[in-house]
Scaffold this active site. Sequence first.
Site, PDB file in Angstrom:
ATOM      1  N   PHE B 125      37.951  34.185  47.622  1.00  0.00           N
ATOM      2  CA  PHE B 125      38.207  34.843  48.840  1.00  0.00           C
ATOM      3  C   PHE B 125      36.809  35.666  48.989  1.00  0.00           C
ATOM      4  O   PHE B 125      36.271  36.224  48.297  1.00  0.00           O
ATOM      5  CB  PHE B 125      39.263  35.711  48.605  1.00  0.00           C
ATOM      6  CG  PHE B 125      39.588  36.424  49.870  1.00  0.00           C
ATOM      7  CD1 PHE B 125      40.482  35.667  50.836  1.00  0.00           C
ATOM      8  CD2 PHE B 125      39.267  37.588  50.279  1.00  0.00           C
ATOM      9  CE1 PHE B 125      40.505  36.205  52.265  1.00  0.00           C
ATOM     10  CE2 PHE B 125      39.571  38.202  51.439  1.00  0.00           C
ATOM     11  CZ  PHE B 125      40.058  37.599  52.402  1.00  0.00           C
ATOM     12  N   ASP B 194      41.143  38.728  40.224  1.00  0.00           N
ATOM     13  CA  ASP B 194      41.720  39.079  41.412  1.00  0.00           C
ATOM     14  C   ASP B 194      43.127  38.464  41.552  1.00  0.00           C
ATOM     15  O   ASP B 194      43.287  37.240  41.593  1.00  0.00           O
ATOM     16  CB  ASP B 194      40.801  38.641  42.420  1.00  0.00           C
ATOM     17  CG  ASP B 194      41.340  39.086  43.891  1.00  0.00           C
ATOM     18  OD1 ASP B 194      42.348  39.363  44.190  1.00  0.00           O
ATOM     19  OD2 ASP B 194      40.526  38.999  44.896  1.00  0.00           O
ATOM     20  N   TYR B 219      50.108  44.033  49.783  1.00  0.00           N
ATOM     21  CA  TYR B 219      50.649  43.850  50.727  1.00  0.00           C
ATOM     22  C   TYR B 219      51.274  42.507  50.968  1.00  0.00           C
ATOM     23  O   TYR B 219      51.726  42.039  52.179  1.00  0.00           O
ATOM     24  CB  TYR B 219      49.735  44.328  52.091  1.00  0.00           C
ATOM     25  CG  TYR B 219      48.216  43.816  51.854  1.00  0.00           C
ATOM     26  CD1 TYR B 219      48.091  42.570  52.378  1.00  0.00           C
ATOM     27  CD2 TYR B 219      47.399  44.718  51.733  1.00  0.00           C
ATOM     28  CE1 TYR B 219      46.597  42.224  52.302  1.00  0.00           C
ATOM     29  CE2 TYR B 219      45.984  44.373  51.718  1.00  0.00           C
ATOM     30  CZ  TYR B 219      45.659  42.899  52.038  1.00  0.00           C
ATOM     31  OH  TYR B 219      44.396  42.772  51.918  1.00  0.00           O
ATOM     32  N   LYS B 220      50.831  41.718  50.222  1.00  0.00           N
ATOM     33  CA  LYS B 220      51.285  40.201  50.228  1.00  0.00           C
ATOM     34  C   LYS B 220      52.796  40.208  49.640  1.00  0.00           C
ATOM     35  O   LYS B 220      53.612  40.690  50.125  1.00  0.00           O
ATOM     36  CB  LYS B 220      50.402  39.153  49.501  1.00  0.00           C
ATOM     37  CG  LYS B 220      49.106  39.405  50.189  1.00  0.00           C
ATOM     38  CD  LYS B 220      47.987  38.307  49.478  1.00  0.00           C
ATOM     39  CE  LYS B 220      46.470  38.551  50.239  1.00  0.00           C
ATOM     40  NZ  LYS B 220      46.373  38.316  51.365  1.00  0.00           N
ATOM     41  N   ARG B 365      48.539  27.270  56.430  1.00  0.00           N
ATOM     42  CA  ARG B 365      49.350  27.711  55.341  1.00  0.00           C
ATOM     43  C   ARG B 365      50.558  28.374  55.669  1.00  0.00           C
ATOM     44  O   ARG B 365      51.092  29.079  56.374  1.00  0.00           O
ATOM     45  CB  ARG B 365      48.588  29.312  54.846  1.00  0.00           C
ATOM     46  CG  ARG B 365      46.949  28.965  54.474  1.00  0.00           C
ATOM     47  CD  ARG B 365      46.215  30.129  53.635  1.00  0.00           C
ATOM     48  NE  ARG B 365      46.739  31.437  54.484  1.00  0.00           N
ATOM     49  CZ  ARG B 365      46.245  32.607  53.654  1.00  0.00           C
ATOM     50  NH1 ARG B 365      45.638  32.481  52.682  1.00  0.00           N
ATOM     51  NH2 ARG B 365      46.496  33.368  54.350  1.00  0.00           N
TER      52      ARG B 365
END
Lengths: 390, 390
Positions: B125, B194, B219-220, B365
């Site tokens: 990312f 990560d 927050y995912k 996605r």
Amino acid sequence: MPSLSERADQLDAADPLAAKRAEFDLDPEMSYLDGNSLGAPPKGVAARLAEVIGHQWARRLIRSWDEGWWTAPERVGDRVAPLVGAAPGQVVVGDSTSVNLFKALVAACRIADGRDEVLVDAETFPTDGYIADGAARLTGHRVRRVPVAALGEAVSERTAVVLVNHVDYRTGALRELPLLTAAAHERGALVLADLCHSVGALPIELDALGVDFAVGCTYKFLNGGPGSPAFLYVPSKWQEEFDQPLAGWVGHRDPFAMEPGYRGAAGVRKGMAGTPDILSMLALDAALDVWDGVRIGQVREKGLALGEFAFACVDELAPGVEVLTPRGPARGNQVSLAFDGAREVTRALADRAVLGDFRPPDVLRLGLAPLYVRYTDVLRAVRELRSCRT
Amino acid sequence: MPSLSERADQLDAADPLAAKRAEFDLDPEMSYLDGNSLGAPPKGVAARLAEVIGHQWARRLIRSWDEGWWTAPERVGDRVAPLVGAAPGQVVVGDSTSVNLFKALVAACRIADGRDEVLVDAETFPTDGYIADGAARLTGHRVRRVPVAALGEAVSERTAVVLVNHVDYRTGALRELPLLTAAAHERGALVLADLCHSVGALPIELDALGVDFAVGCTYKFLNGGPGSPAFLYVPSKWQEEFDQPLAGWVGHRDPFAMEPGYRGAAGVRKGMAGTPDILSMLALDAALDVWDGVRIGQVREKGLALGEFAFACVDELAPGVEVLTPRGPARGNQVSLAFDGAREVTRALADRAVLGDFRPPDVLRLGLAPLYVRYTDVLRAVRELRSCRT
């Protein structure tokens, strides 16, 4: 000559900001004198967060990022900007004060290439000194701590940046930002101002003074809530050269292109690191509504008048207490009182619904947030202080 | 052979986690397939924030710092800990993933003294790569980007630390963290993981694997809210040596002594920088309640089954679409589909209450958060995708 009690009532009755207190969620009997540490909650915050959670997050879901969340750091920054004398496009909200200090310090050291020293106000709030040490260790600068009175004199051709607290957290003394900025610039150094204890308390003129960088928190006189996101000021004159060490994806010029290399966004956005914290950001946004229709000059006048009245109360009711705060106008919105047993008295006051705070070694701080503190709160605090000490 | 529709209904009817969806504030007709970007709101969050604002902030005011706020970063960290296979006292919540990456990278480079290279997964990312570049520039290391398949092989005696994304954000591929950790350790290098796309999706065993540092967002799949604070894992074995560059006052051993010099707190608290953001922290705390009584193994099983079912739907209904996500178990909770016009189709799906997201150049996605995604949501998404493309 009217009594202190009569004076307090008269001053409250004549206060043009008196109606503002009703915009805060505070018990009527609470004398809240710690707004210099944690501002009181504006009533609009709870409703706004309920809407952000119940509608933006729950109904719009991921789409909300395109419907205002993504641009919030700059939009809210532009609401803070008038309070620090900044034209739009120069303030961004996000991260903590400590993290923003780090960004600004490293960026300043990079701009002031060839200079090897960071000057820090020796009475600084601790985190500023710690972060300066941490940044300087990485950039190869040395940190020199200088008593604030000597700070201007101490600037030399070795000085990259001078880090100064606009208002001293312990005493409430206001630093001479105009003189310091002029002294630093005369010798080619940059100035980084920490506005934590001055923003929302008094007029600040960053653009007019030519201050190079500034940071500040939003949870004291801006009432953003506990640990609400801080702000970073990067003036137009430095935005091109601003080269900060926490260059994360949110500050990228085209973040959703997901490029492997960093290219900073135009403008102050480049000051951002990771994903901004939206719940807190929008709580702050709602909290800033209490500033609508308020002139900072008015706030300053009342802040000084609250302080004058506090001095009068202490002189008459608590003569053995030392007033650390300067009595002239070179002060922020707090009155710091030094006396034996201050720690215990601070606790006892809290039991009587008078909330100040304690700072070592022996200081009781009374914060005087003009949007909700009443003159009667000040009198009550000093009366209770006297009664606790006897 | 049952139809896809019959299979979806059967799978939903037999789903042991089906009741969990009722704990989220989601419209019944919403097929929310973007929980890998922004988790849906647990119903308890709104009520908790109302209580935090209306009682803790408004009534207890500054006293709330002593009544749970100050210790929240570690307390909430200890609630995240079981989800990453960490014993208590090793996870702290606060700041963003980018900022925590910076702390961990610089600290790792300092521990691995004498080594001059940071290895980064080339498909990382973006922010991880940007932050690695920014950290390495300050520490004097070089960053080498290596395709993830070659990452283990690339570790050498020059490698200070290997930074790896546990799950690839674009394809959903799961990296071989055990093998990579073993390969790095064999050559004396450290591993920084990560976990943004794996925490809450699958079992993670940081302590057991001996991973050196980890960061992740909340927050995912942890549903903490937009931009909710990230976490930092510093295992006991490194806490003494952990020497991070954003050493602010909150990580000080005795912060209210207001000492001029930094002395790091014992334990993982040293990983903190500035004042933690309490509204967001306690929103996350409330969001974590949905994990009560849930085994991560169960979540993993459903996540894989949702993916299997998505593959079956694509194979039958949208044969021209390329599945980027590995079909075996080496994947996280998303299915990435590549096809021309993916950007436009993602938008059209949103208009039909099917929310996924687009990543360049041509990837749709579909996030499969097992706590609230139904098999019927998956089928509906692929059906709508087919109808948008024809």
